[in-house]
Design an enzyme around this catalytic site. Structure first.
Site, PDB file in Angstrom:
ATOM      1  N   ARG A 186       0.783  -2.038 -14.394  1.00 41.51           N
ATOM      2  CA  ARG A 186       2.135  -2.463 -13.456  1.00 41.51           C
ATOM      3  C   ARG A 186       2.045  -3.982 -13.457  1.00 41.51           C
ATOM      4  O   ARG A 186       1.027  -4.626 -13.869  1.00 41.51           O
ATOM      5  CB  ARG A 186       1.795  -1.949 -12.074  1.00 41.51           C
ATOM      6  CG  ARG A 186       1.827  -0.508 -11.871  1.00 41.51           C
ATOM      7  CD  ARG A 186       1.601  -0.237 -10.434  1.00 41.51           C
ATOM      8  NE  ARG A 186       1.679   1.657 -10.509  1.00 41.51           N
ATOM      9  CZ  ARG A 186       1.731   2.251  -9.312  1.00 41.51           C
ATOM     10  NH1 ARG A 186       1.455   1.400  -8.031  1.00 41.51           N
ATOM     11  NH2 ARG A 186       1.773   3.419  -9.126  1.00 41.51           N
ATOM     12  N   ARG A 192      -1.346   4.645   4.306  1.00 39.24           N
ATOM     13  CA  ARG A 192      -2.105   4.368   2.976  1.00 39.24           C
ATOM     14  C   ARG A 192      -3.114   3.419   3.587  1.00 39.24           C
ATOM     15  O   ARG A 192      -3.113   2.439   4.106  1.00 39.24           O
ATOM     16  CB  ARG A 192      -1.309   3.399   2.232  1.00 39.24           C
ATOM     17  CG  ARG A 192      -0.093   3.921   1.584  1.00 39.24           C
ATOM     18  CD  ARG A 192      -0.393   4.763   0.418  1.00 39.24           C
ATOM     19  NE  ARG A 192       0.672   5.537  -0.353  1.00 39.24           N
ATOM     20  CZ  ARG A 192       1.264   5.056  -1.282  1.00 39.24           C
ATOM     21  NH1 ARG A 192       0.940   3.876  -1.851  1.00 39.24           N
ATOM     22  NH2 ARG A 192       2.260   5.608  -1.534  1.00 39.24           N
ATOM     23  N   ARG A 243      -6.749   2.606  -3.205  1.00 36.03           N
ATOM     24  CA  ARG A 243      -6.184   3.082  -1.879  1.00 36.03           C
ATOM     25  C   ARG A 243      -6.098   4.675  -1.992  1.00 36.03           C
ATOM     26  O   ARG A 243      -5.948   5.268  -2.956  1.00 36.03           O
ATOM     27  CB  ARG A 243      -4.799   2.599  -2.056  1.00 36.03           C
ATOM     28  CG  ARG A 243      -3.997   2.687  -3.046  1.00 36.03           C
ATOM     29  CD  ARG A 243      -3.149   3.821  -3.184  1.00 36.03           C
ATOM     30  NE  ARG A 243      -1.701   3.933  -3.859  1.00 36.03           N
ATOM     31  CZ  ARG A 243      -1.418   5.002  -4.364  1.00 36.03           C
ATOM     32  NH1 ARG A 243      -1.735   6.277  -4.022  1.00 36.03           N
ATOM     33  NH2 ARG A 243      -0.388   4.765  -5.088  1.00 36.03           N
ATOM     34  N   ARG A 294      -5.232   5.747  -5.890  1.00 40.25           N
ATOM     35  CA  ARG A 294      -4.915   4.695  -6.991  1.00 40.25           C
ATOM     36  C   ARG A 294      -6.147   3.750  -7.023  1.00 40.25           C
ATOM     37  O   ARG A 294      -6.270   3.006  -5.884  1.00 40.25           O
ATOM     38  CB  ARG A 294      -3.684   4.271  -6.891  1.00 40.25           C
ATOM     39  CG  ARG A 294      -3.164   3.435  -8.038  1.00 40.25           C
ATOM     40  CD  ARG A 294      -1.760   3.075  -8.073  1.00 40.25           C
ATOM     41  NE  ARG A 294      -1.299   1.736  -7.341  1.00 40.25           N
ATOM     42  CZ  ARG A 294      -1.470   0.609  -7.993  1.00 40.25           C
ATOM     43  NH1 ARG A 294      -1.867   0.469  -9.281  1.00 40.25           N
ATOM     44  NH2 ARG A 294      -1.297  -0.626  -7.341  1.00 40.25           N
ATOM     45  N   GLU A 348       5.469   3.830   2.434  1.00 44.63           N
ATOM     46  CA  GLU A 348       6.182   4.933   1.562  1.00 44.63           C
ATOM     47  C   GLU A 348       5.546   6.318   2.241  1.00 44.63           C
ATOM     48  O   GLU A 348       6.269   7.350   2.345  1.00 44.63           O
ATOM     49  CB  GLU A 348       5.879   5.000   0.133  1.00 44.63           C
ATOM     50  CG  GLU A 348       6.190   6.166  -0.748  1.00 44.63           C
ATOM     51  CD  GLU A 348       5.677   5.880  -2.346  1.00 44.63           C
ATOM     52  OE1 GLU A 348       5.747   4.555  -2.747  1.00 44.63           O
ATOM     53  OE2 GLU A 348       5.334   6.919  -2.838  1.00 44.63           O
ATOM     54  N   CYS A 389       5.526  11.134  -2.786  1.00 41.41           N
ATOM     55  CA  CYS A 389       5.778  10.971  -4.160  1.00 41.41           C
ATOM     56  C   CYS A 389       4.878  12.244  -4.887  1.00 41.41           C
ATOM     57  O   CYS A 389       3.775  12.162  -4.453  1.00 41.41           O
ATOM     58  CB  CYS A 389       5.661   9.610  -4.674  1.00 41.41           C
ATOM     59  SG  CYS A 389       5.871   9.427  -6.504  1.00 41.41           S
ATOM     60  N   THR A 415       3.526  11.962  -7.561  1.00 42.79           N
ATOM     61  CA  THR A 415       2.606  11.204  -8.370  1.00 42.79           C
ATOM     62  C   THR A 415       1.242  10.959  -7.461  1.00 42.79           C
ATOM     63  O   THR A 415       0.137  10.744  -8.054  1.00 42.79           O
ATOM     64  CB  THR A 415       3.036   9.892  -9.022  1.00 42.79           C
ATOM     65  OG1 THR A 415       3.320   9.033  -7.917  1.00 42.79           O
ATOM     66  CG2 THR A 415       4.363  10.038  -9.722  1.00 42.79           C
ATOM     67  N   GLU A 433       4.051  -1.722  -8.386  1.00 39.81           N
ATOM     68  CA  GLU A 433       5.186  -1.044  -8.869  1.00 39.81           C
ATOM     69  C   GLU A 433       6.401  -1.640  -8.913  1.00 39.81           C
ATOM     70  O   GLU A 433       6.932  -2.245  -7.981  1.00 39.81           O
ATOM     71  CB  GLU A 433       5.338   0.249  -7.755  1.00 39.81           C
ATOM     72  CG  GLU A 433       6.028   1.119  -8.318  1.00 39.81           C
ATOM     73  CD  GLU A 433       5.645   2.512  -8.749  1.00 39.81           C
ATOM     74  OE1 GLU A 433       5.480   3.174  -7.763  1.00 39.81           O
ATOM     75  OE2 GLU A 433       5.687   2.713  -9.849  1.00 39.81           O
TER      76      GLU A 433
HETATM   77  P1  ADP Z   1       0.435   1.038  -4.158  1.00 42.98           P
HETATM   78  O1  ADP Z   1      -0.918   0.916  -4.932  1.00 42.98           O
HETATM   79  O2  ADP Z   1       0.003   1.340  -2.726  1.00 42.98           O
HETATM   80  O3  ADP Z   1       0.906   2.456  -4.563  1.00 42.98           O
HETATM   81  P2  ADP Z   1       1.921  -1.039  -5.132  1.00 42.98           P
HETATM   82  O4  ADP Z   1       2.021  -0.917  -6.759  1.00 42.98           O
HETATM   83  O5  ADP Z   1       3.198  -1.540  -4.740  1.00 42.98           O
HETATM   84  O6  ADP Z   1       1.509   0.190  -4.262  1.00 42.98           O
HETATM   85  O7  ADP Z   1       1.019  -2.245  -5.050  1.00 42.98           O
HETATM   86  C1  ADP Z   1       0.630  -2.666  -3.488  1.00 42.98           C
HETATM   87  C2  ADP Z   1       0.171  -4.093  -3.398  1.00 42.98           C
HETATM   88  O8  ADP Z   1      -1.316  -4.008  -3.943  1.00 42.98           O
HETATM   89  C3  ADP Z   1       0.913  -5.307  -4.466  1.00 42.98           C
HETATM   90  O9  ADP Z   1       0.970  -6.250  -3.732  1.00 42.98           O
HETATM   91  C4  ADP Z   1      -0.211  -5.308  -5.463  1.00 42.98           C
HETATM   92  O10 ADP Z   1       0.002  -6.396  -5.975  1.00 42.98           O
HETATM   93  C5  ADP Z   1      -1.287  -5.103  -4.874  1.00 42.98           C
HETATM   94  N1  ADP Z   1      -2.390  -4.610  -5.671  1.00 42.98           N
HETATM   95  C6  ADP Z   1      -2.805  -3.724  -6.441  1.00 42.98           C
HETATM   96  N2  ADP Z   1      -3.878  -3.713  -7.057  1.00 42.98           N
HETATM   97  C7  ADP Z   1      -4.547  -4.759  -6.537  1.00 42.98           C
HETATM   98  C8  ADP Z   1      -5.613  -5.428  -6.988  1.00 42.98           C
HETATM   99  N3  ADP Z   1      -6.537  -4.695  -7.843  1.00 42.98           N
HETATM  100  N4  ADP Z   1      -6.033  -6.647  -6.457  1.00 42.98           N
HETATM  101  C9  ADP Z   1      -5.281  -7.114  -5.826  1.00 42.98           C
HETATM  102  N5  ADP Z   1      -4.007  -6.859  -5.265  1.00 42.98           N
HETATM  103  C10 ADP Z   1      -3.552  -5.600  -5.739  1.00 42.98           C
HETATM  104  C1  CIR Z   2       9.758   6.166 -10.094  1.00 44.45           C
HETATM  105  O1  CIR Z   2      10.290   7.319 -10.337  1.00 44.45           O
HETATM  106  O2  CIR Z   2      10.014   5.393 -10.818  1.00 44.45           O
HETATM  107  C2  CIR Z   2       9.312   6.053  -8.557  1.00 44.45           C
HETATM  108  N1  CIR Z   2       9.841   7.044  -7.847  1.00 44.45           N
HETATM  109  C3  CIR Z   2       7.722   5.948  -8.625  1.00 44.45           C
HETATM  110  C4  CIR Z   2       7.065   7.104  -9.307  1.00 44.45           C
HETATM  111  C5  CIR Z   2       5.486   6.508  -9.427  1.00 44.45           C
HETATM  112  N2  CIR Z   2       5.137   5.579 -10.110  1.00 44.45           N
HETATM  113  C6  CIR Z   2       4.805   5.603 -11.325  1.00 44.45           C
HETATM  114  O3  CIR Z   2       4.534   6.375 -11.710  1.00 44.45           O
HETATM  115  N3  CIR Z   2       4.651   4.200 -11.631  1.00 44.45           N
END
Ligand code: ADP
Ligand code: CIR
Length: 341
Positions: free
Chosen positions: A294, A214, A111, A265, A210, A256, A258, A299
């Site tokens: 994660r 995205r 993403r 990511r 967020e 953010c 990060t 997250e």
């Molecule tokens: P982001 O990647 O958008 O920062 P999150 O960590 O909240 O945010 O993940 C967003 C969604 O994407 C969650 O439902 C997570 O389970 C899903 N997700 C992340 N990586 C994968 C993957 N490789 N395969 C399937 N789902 C994924």
């Molecule tokens: C935090 O500080 O935990 C959240 N604002 C997310 C920070 C980014 N995520 C991460 O490094 N896992």
């Protein structure tokens, strides 16, 4: 502007409370009282990993003294005078295959994030800002329907059943992250929020979660080249339609810190049962390869059925292609560590 000023005041008030709390966050480490005298920010979650967000595109310059330290700590190697390189998505076919024997990886997702020029980030967004950004993105997707082939599903238009299914399948965001809630990211929910996706749900876009946008490419299996290539093409098309916030030093600007720079990511859902027996060690080894672990729901979630989300940590100070190289090489190393056990 009156509403925005009130919000700024409320956020500033949180600092005094924060000073009294124990925390290992980077915010606690760098937001000393001395810095605070010149830079006001707010936080209520000492369990944070990072602990601060930018309220708008200008915050990175206005509060540079705080942000620069946090940014160089998180994006290891990106120092205060460094400049993010020009965008280079490279040739997806040149990426190494991940998990070449297809033994561990369940699904692959890449993403990136974008902020629409002229609007602040969520804490300062008005209801009208949410609606306008949604309209701009809908218009961009409509104009480029042939290339992007996505329909829009507004959160306020879908049934509860549809929403839950999209979340369960890992396609859709939720609004239950306390850290985001207290960063004022959920105001006016579900106004302006929704998801674009193509019929196969391999190309998706989150509207006003967020970040303003995205863009997501994902599918079952381990075809990182295909997943990354799809994202590369789609973001190119969107960039011809919408002007996104970009900074000469920090690359693409996000809520953010990060996510700055490439905003990429690249993650896999993976089962590494031997490494997962000792989570502290798993996370330590992953970090040595610049990877983050994660839970299954993303997250701030736990693992379900031994499935973890492993992705690149760094997004700033290297090109898009280099992010993917770092992630794929690190992941293959992590798989080797599993096989050693
Ligand atoms: P982001 O990647 O958008 O920062 P999150 O960590 O909240 O945010 O993940 C967003 C969604 O994407 C969650 O439902 C997570 O389970 C899903 N997700 C992340 N990586 C994968 C993957 N490789 N395969 C399937 N789902 C994924
Ligand atoms: C935090 O500080 O935990 C959240 N604002 C997310 C920070 C980014 N995520 C991460 O490094 N896992």
């Amino acid at each position: 502007n009156i509403v925005r000023n009130q919000k700024m005041k409320k956020m500033a008030c949180e600092y005094e409370k924060f000073l009294t709390k124990e925390s290992k966050s980077l915010l606690k480490k760098y937001l000393t009282r001395d810095v605070y005298e010149r830079i006001k920010s707010g936080l209520t979650h000492p369990e944070s990993n990072v602990g601060l967000y930018a309220c708008d595109q200008h915050a990175y310059k206005v509060f540079a003294e705080l942000f620069d330290s946090v940014i160089s700590d998180y994006h290891v190697g990106f120092c205060k005078n460094d400049v993010h390189p020009p965008s280079n998505w490279g040739d997806p076919a040149k990426l190494p295959s991940i998990d070449p024997e297809s033994k561990y990886v369940i699904s692959t997702r890449v993403r990136c994030a974008r902020s629409v020029c002229g609007y602040p980030f969520c804490p300062l967004m008005t209801e009208q800002d949410y609606i306008e950004i949604q309209e701009k993105l809908k218009c961009a997707f409509r104009t480029k329907q042939a290339e992007l082939n996505c329909e829009y599903y507004g959160l306020d238009k879908m049934t509860e059943e549809q929403r839950q299914q999209l979340v369960a399948d890992h396609f859709l965001f939720r609004n239950d992250d306390k850290i985001l809630e207290d960063a004022n990211a959920y105001q006016f929910w579900p106004k302006g929020r929704g998801i674009f996706h193509n019929p196969e749900k391999k190309l998706l876009a989150w509207c006003c979660e967020e970040d303003h946008l995205r863009l997501i490419s994902m599918e079952k299996g381990n075809d990182l080249r295909g997943v990354y290539g799809r994202l590369k093409n789609a973001i190119g098309v969107l960039e011809s339609q919408v002007q996104f916030s970009h900074d000469d030093r920090l690359g693409y600007l996000t809520f953010c810190p990060t996510n700055l720079g490439t905003t990429i990511r690249a993650s896999v859902h993976i089962k590494l049962p031997k490494l997962a027996k000792d989570m502290d060690n798993f996370k330590k080894i992953a970090k040595q390869y610049s990877l983050q672990v994660r839970g299954t729901g993303g997250e701030h979630t736990e693992s379900v059925g031994g499935v973890y989300d492993v992705s690149n940590i760094r997004r700033l100070g290297l090109t898009e292609f280099d992010v993917l190289m770092e992630m794929s090489q690190g992941l293959n190393k992590l798989i080797q560590e599993e096989e050693k056990l």
